[in-house]
Design a protein around this motif. Structure first.
Motif, short mmCIF file in Angstrom:
data_model
loop_
_atom_site.label_atom_id
_atom_site.label_comp_id
_atom_site.label_asym_id
_atom_site.label_seq_id
_atom_site.Cartn_x
_atom_site.Cartn_y
_atom_site.Cartn_z
N SER A 1 18.91 6.06 -11.44
CA SER A 1 18.71 7.46 -11.07
C SER A 1 18.23 7.67 -9.64
O SER A 1 18.30 8.79 -9.14
CB SER A 1 17.70 8.10 -12.03
N ARG A 2 17.71 6.62 -8.98
CA ARG A 2 17.22 6.81 -7.62
C ARG A 2 17.01 5.47 -6.94
O ARG A 2 17.18 4.43 -7.55
CB ARG A 2 15.93 7.63 -7.60
N THR A 3 16.62 5.52 -5.69
CA THR A 3 16.29 4.32 -4.94
C THR A 3 14.77 4.25 -4.83
O THR A 3 14.13 5.20 -4.38
CB THR A 3 16.93 4.36 -3.54
N LEU A 4 14.20 3.13 -5.26
CA LEU A 4 12.76 2.93 -5.20
C LEU A 4 12.39 2.22 -3.91
O LEU A 4 13.19 1.46 -3.36
CB LEU A 4 12.29 2.08 -6.39
N LEU A 5 11.18 2.47 -3.43
CA LEU A 5 10.69 1.73 -2.27
C LEU A 5 9.25 1.33 -2.50
O LEU A 5 8.49 2.01 -3.18
CB LEU A 5 10.84 2.54 -0.97
N ASN A 6 8.89 0.16 -1.97
CA ASN A 6 7.50 -0.29 -2.01
C ASN A 6 7.30 -1.31 -0.91
O ASN A 6 8.25 -1.96 -0.47
CB ASN A 6 7.13 -0.87 -3.38
N GLY A 7 6.08 -1.41 -0.43
CA GLY A 7 5.79 -2.36 0.62
C GLY A 7 4.47 -2.07 1.29
O GLY A 7 3.54 -1.58 0.67
N VAL A 8 4.43 -2.36 2.58
CA VAL A 8 3.22 -2.18 3.36
C VAL A 8 3.51 -1.33 4.58
O VAL A 8 4.58 -1.45 5.19
CB VAL A 8 2.61 -3.56 3.75
N VAL A 9 2.57 -0.43 4.89
CA VAL A 9 2.70 0.44 6.06
C VAL A 9 1.33 0.53 6.72
O VAL A 9 0.30 0.53 6.03
CB VAL A 9 3.23 1.84 5.68
N ASN B 1 0.81 -1.21 0.00
CA ASN B 1 0.00 0.00 0.00
C ASN B 1 0.85 1.27 0.00
O ASN B 1 0.31 2.36 0.07
CB ASN B 1 -0.98 0.01 1.18
N VAL B 2 2.16 1.12 -0.06
CA VAL B 2 3.04 2.29 -0.10
C VAL B 2 4.09 2.08 -1.18
O VAL B 2 4.59 0.97 -1.36
CB VAL B 2 3.70 2.57 1.28
N CYS B 3 4.38 3.14 -1.94
CA CYS B 3 5.46 3.09 -2.92
C CYS B 3 6.02 4.50 -3.07
O CYS B 3 5.41 5.48 -2.65
CB CYS B 3 4.97 2.55 -4.26
N GLY B 4 7.20 4.57 -3.63
CA GLY B 4 7.80 5.87 -3.83
C GLY B 4 9.23 5.77 -4.28
O GLY B 4 9.72 4.70 -4.66
N GLY B 5 9.89 6.91 -4.23
CA GLY B 5 11.28 6.97 -4.65
C GLY B 5 12.06 7.97 -3.83
O GLY B 5 11.51 8.93 -3.29
N LEU B 6 13.35 7.70 -3.73
CA LEU B 6 14.28 8.57 -3.01
C LEU B 6 15.22 9.16 -4.06
O LEU B 6 16.08 8.46 -4.60
CB LEU B 6 15.07 7.77 -1.97
N THR B 7 15.03 10.42 -4.38
CA THR B 7 15.82 11.07 -5.42
C THR B 7 17.18 11.48 -4.88
O THR B 7 17.27 12.08 -3.81
CB THR B 7 15.08 12.32 -5.94
N GLY B 8 18.22 11.16 -5.62
CA GLY B 8 19.56 11.53 -5.19
C GLY B 8 20.02 10.79 -3.96
O GLY B 8 20.98 11.19 -3.31
N ALA B 9 19.35 9.71 -3.62
CA ALA B 9 19.68 8.96 -2.41
C ALA B 9 20.92 8.11 -2.65
O ALA B 9 21.23 7.76 -3.79
CB ALA B 9 18.52 8.05 -2.01
N PRO B 10 21.59 7.79 -1.58
CA PRO B 10 22.69 6.83 -1.71
C PRO B 10 22.12 5.47 -2.08
O PRO B 10 20.91 5.31 -2.24
CB PRO B 10 23.31 6.83 -0.31
N ILE C 1 9.24 -2.42 3.96
CA ILE C 1 9.45 -1.91 2.61
C ILE C 1 10.70 -2.52 2.01
O ILE C 1 11.63 -2.89 2.71
CB ILE C 1 9.54 -0.36 2.56
N GLU C 2 10.67 -2.62 0.69
CA GLU C 2 11.85 -3.05 -0.05
C GLU C 2 12.47 -1.83 -0.70
O GLU C 2 11.77 -0.99 -1.27
CB GLU C 2 11.48 -4.08 -1.13
N LEU C 3 13.78 -1.71 -0.58
CA LEU C 3 14.54 -0.62 -1.16
C LEU C 3 15.36 -1.18 -2.31
O LEU C 3 16.09 -2.16 -2.14
CB LEU C 3 15.49 -0.02 -0.12
N GLU C 4 15.23 -0.58 -3.49
CA GLU C 4 15.95 -1.08 -4.66
C GLU C 4 16.62 0.09 -5.38
O GLU C 4 15.97 1.07 -5.74
CB GLU C 4 14.99 -1.78 -5.62
#
Length: 143
Positions: free
Chosen positions: A69-77, A20-29, A62-65
């Motif tokens: 260009s960025r790190t994606l995240l998705n999972g449950v919260v 139920n949650v997804c997103g991205g971390l721009t410029g993240a390590p 969440i899974e971090l991939e």
């Protein structure tokens, strides 16, 4: 990154729902370095693949991939803790965009780069009072 199991496991109620949650971390390590930050905050972490990590606590998994260009995240919260996830990402100093969905796949909330969360259905566009005052659209306002 080393795997950590010192945090709390995900509560069983959250195992039974779809992501139920997804997103991205721009410029993240890398996902590894982001996972290390979660471990530092008391979360569990484990490798999910060569380039991704799964992090969890009692109210979120969440899974971090890492991508090019960025790190994606998705999972449950836990929906009541969505803002807590955003606060944690903000505390880590990350630029991000995360979205919360309901059981039917409808977007409920979006938070970008630590901005306050407002339910989409209640959000109304509005200009800040100072800007309106400068444009002369508000009477009795200080300039």
């Amino acid at each position: 990154m080393d795997i950590s199991d010192e945090g709390q496991p995900l509560e069983p109620v959250w195992l039974e729902i779809d992501n139920n949650v997804c997103g991205g971390l721009t410029g993240a390590p890398s996902a590894s370095l982001v996972a290390q930050r979660f471990v530092g905050a008391g979360w569990n972490s484990r490798s999910a693949s060569w380039e991704s990590y799964e992090v969890e606590t009692s109210w979120c998994r969440i899974e971090l991939e890492t991508t090019d260009s960025r790190t994606l995240l998705n999972g449950v919260v836990d929906p009541d803790r969505f803002v807590d996830l955003a606060a944690l990402l903000t505390r880590f100093g990350l630029r991000f965009s995360i979205e919360l969905y309901d059981d039917d796949g409808e977007l409920l909330r979006e938070i970008q780069a630590g901005t306050p969360s407002v339910p989409i259905r209640e959000a109304a566009p509005r200009l800040p009072g100072r800007l309106l005052a400068r444009l002369g659209l508000v009477t009795g306002a200080k300039r």
